[in-house]
Design a protein around this motif. Structure first.
Motif, mmCIF file in Angstrom:
data_model
loop_
_atom_site.group_PDB
_atom_site.id
_atom_site.type_symbol
_atom_site.label_atom_id
_atom_site.label_comp_id
_atom_site.label_asym_id
_atom_site.label_seq_id
_atom_site.Cartn_x
_atom_site.Cartn_y
_atom_site.Cartn_z
ATOM 1 N N LEU A 136 16.915 16.974 63.523
ATOM 2 C CA LEU A 136 16.776 16.345 62.206
ATOM 3 C C LEU A 136 16.563 14.841 62.339
ATOM 4 O O LEU A 136 15.760 14.250 61.605
ATOM 5 C CB LEU A 136 18.011 16.639 61.353
ATOM 6 N N ALA A 137 17.264 14.213 63.288
ATOM 7 C CA ALA A 137 17.073 12.776 63.504
ATOM 8 C C ALA A 137 15.662 12.474 63.986
ATOM 9 O O ALA A 137 15.096 11.414 63.687
ATOM 10 C CB ALA A 137 18.095 12.264 64.523
ATOM 11 N N ALA A 138 15.073 13.444 64.709
ATOM 12 C CA ALA A 138 13.708 13.276 65.211
ATOM 13 C C ALA A 138 12.662 13.691 64.177
ATOM 14 O O ALA A 138 11.465 13.677 64.463
ATOM 15 C CB ALA A 138 13.529 14.089 66.490
ATOM 16 N N GLY A 139 13.125 14.086 62.972
ATOM 17 C CA GLY A 139 12.204 14.458 61.902
ATOM 18 C C GLY A 139 11.684 15.866 62.013
ATOM 19 O O GLY A 139 10.701 16.234 61.359
ATOM 20 N N GLN A 140 12.338 16.712 62.834
ATOM 21 C CA GLN A 140 11.903 18.095 63.017
ATOM 22 C C GLN A 140 12.823 19.017 62.209
ATOM 23 O O GLN A 140 13.909 19.369 62.666
ATOM 24 C CB GLN A 140 11.925 18.464 64.503
#
Length: 369
Positions: A324-328
Motif C-alpha cells: 500500500l505504501a508503494a501504491g500497489q
C-alpha cells in the motif's frame, strides 16, 4: 594459564558462574528498579516510590533466587517474550529455519529495524524449534547504564566497541571482535550481528562491506584466503520484516531533522527509549526468513555485501503495509487497507511521505533483487 574465554573477558557475555552476582547487582540497582516501577506501575510510582521499589526488590529476589545459568535466565526471558508476542503482534512466523543444523555455529547477518527485537525474534524462532540461541552483537553506545550492561550480558550479548577512537584503538577492537566471532563459531555458538551499524531508518537494508572486512581480520591474520574463511563462518543472511514498525514515527522525525537541518542530535537515553517503544508498541505480523548459507567465490567484501543484500531483499516478507505504501492496492484486503489508513492518519502531515517511503522501500528492493 589464561583460558580463551578470559581472553575475551572485556567483550564476552556472562558465563553461568557469573549469573548470581549479576542478578544481585541488578536487584540493588536503584535506577533499574525505578525503571520497572515507572513502566510497570506508572500510577503508583509517583506517590508510592520507596515502598514500591522495596516490593519490587523483594519480588525479584524471590523470582530470581534459583537462577544459576544463562539458560535459566533465557527461559525467564522467554516467558516475557511470549506475553509480548501475544499482546503486541498479530503473530510471528518463520521460514528457512528447517535447514539449520543443531550444534552448528552460524553467523547470522541480519537486516536491522529494531534494536532489541530483531535478535529477540531470531532467538524465539531458534528456541521454539529446539535450537540453541545466539550470541548477540551490541554496540557499547547502548550500555551507558550499568543495569543495561548487566541485562545484555546476561542475555548472551557481547560488546562491539563502537566508541573506540583513533586508528590503533579501532584496529585492536575490531581484531578482538573478529577473533571472538571465530572463537564462538568454533564452539558451535551462533552469532547475530546487524548488516551495518545502526538501524535502517529509511527501510533500505544494505550491508556495510566494513562489517565483512572485520569478519575477515582473523582469517587474514591466519593467512586463510578470503573465500575459504567466509565459507568457514557459516554465514546466513536473515530477513526480518514487521507489518508495522513501532518506531516508524521516531525514525521519520530523525530523517526529517537530518534533511532539514543537516544533522540530528540524539538525547542521552534515546536508544533506551527506542528499545522500550519497540517492545510495547504494536507491530502487526512479524516474519523472519533464514536464507541460504552464503557460498560461491567473491572478489572481496564489496561483492560479498551485494550477495548478502540480494538474499535479504529476496527473502524479505512483504505485508499489505508495504504494498500500500508503494501504491500497489490490487488484491489487498479492504480490512488491511483500512488499518493502513488508520496507521498513516496518526502521522504528522510533514512526516507522512518519509513513513510511506520507509514501508515502500522493501518492495522496490525485492523487485530489483
Amino acid at each position: 594459564m589464561v583460558s580463551d574465554t578470559d581472553t575475551f573477558k572485556e567483550i564476552r557475555p556472562y558465563r553461568d558462574d557469573e549469573v548470581a552476582a549479576a542478578t544481585e547487582r541488578l536487584i540493588r540497582d536503584d535506577e533499574f528498579i525505578g525503571a520497572i516501577a515507572k513502566y510497570r506501575f506508572p500510577a503508583f510510582s509517583q506517590w508510592g516510590g520507596p515502598l514500591l521499589k522495596a516490593a519490587i526488590r523483594l519480588y525479584l529476589g524471590w523470582r530470581w533466587r534459583n537462577l544459576a545459568s544463562i539458560r535459566q535466565v533465557q527461559l525467564e526471558v522467554a516467558g516475557y517474550m511470549e506475553k509480548m508476542i501475544a499482546n503486541t503482534t498479530g503473530g510471528v512466523s518463520y521460514s528457512g529455519i528447517e535447514q539449520l543444523k543443531p550444534g552448528v555455529g552460524y553467523l547470522f547477518i541480519s537486516n536491522h529495524r529494531d534494536i532489541a527485537l530483531d535478535p529477540a525474534f531470531v532467538n524465539w524462532g531458534l528456541h521454539s524449534n529446539g535450537l540453541d540461541t545466539v550470541r548477540i552483537a551490541i554496540g557499547d553506545n547502548l550500555l551507558r547504564k550499568p543495569c543495561a550492561t548487566e541485562l545484555m550480558k546476561l542475555n548472551k550479548s557481547f560488546i562491539v566497541k563502537r566508541s573506540a577512537k583513533g586508528p590503533r584503538e579501532m584496529m585492536k577492537a575490531f581484531s578482538e571482535l573478529s577473533a571472538y566471532l571465530r572463537h564462538s563459531i568454533d564452539e558451535g555458538q551462533s552469532i547475530w550481528i546487524a548488516q551495518k551499524e545502526g538501524r535502517a531508518k529509511d527501510g533500505d537494508d544494505r550491508t556495510d562491506p566494513a562489517i565483512l572486512k572485520m569478519f575477515y581480520m582473523e582469517g587474514k591474520r591466519q593467512k586463510i584466503p578470503f573465500n575459504d574463511y567466509i565459507k568457514s563462518l557459516n554465514l546466513v543472511p536473515v530477513s526480518i520484516s514487521y507489518e508495522y514498525d513501532p518506531g516508524d514515527l521516531a525514525k521519520a522525525r530523525e530523517l526529517y531533522a537530518k534533511a532539514r537541518h543537516g544533522s540530528y542530535e540524539k538525547s542521552e537515553f534515546e536508544d533506551i527509549q527506542s528499545i522500550v517503544q519497540g517492545i510495547v508498541g504494536q507491530k502487526g505480523r512479524v516474519h523472519v526468513t533464514f536464507g541460504q548459507p552464503i557460498g560461491g567465490e567473491f572478489e572481496g567484501p564489496e561483492q560479498l555485501a551485494q550477495a548478502i543484500d540480494r538474499e535479504i531483499h529476496t527473502n524479505y516478507h512483504l505485508f499489505p503495509s508495504n504494498y500500500l505504501a508503494a501504491g500497489q492496492t490490487a488484491h489487498i484486503d479492504p480490512k488491511a487497507i483500512e488499518l493502513f489508513e488508520q496507521h498513516m492518519a496518526q502521522m504528522p502531515q510533514d512526516l507522512r511521505e518519509l513513513v510511506l517511503s520507509m514501508y515502500a522501500r522493501p518492495v522496490a528492493n525485492k523487485g530489483q533483487a
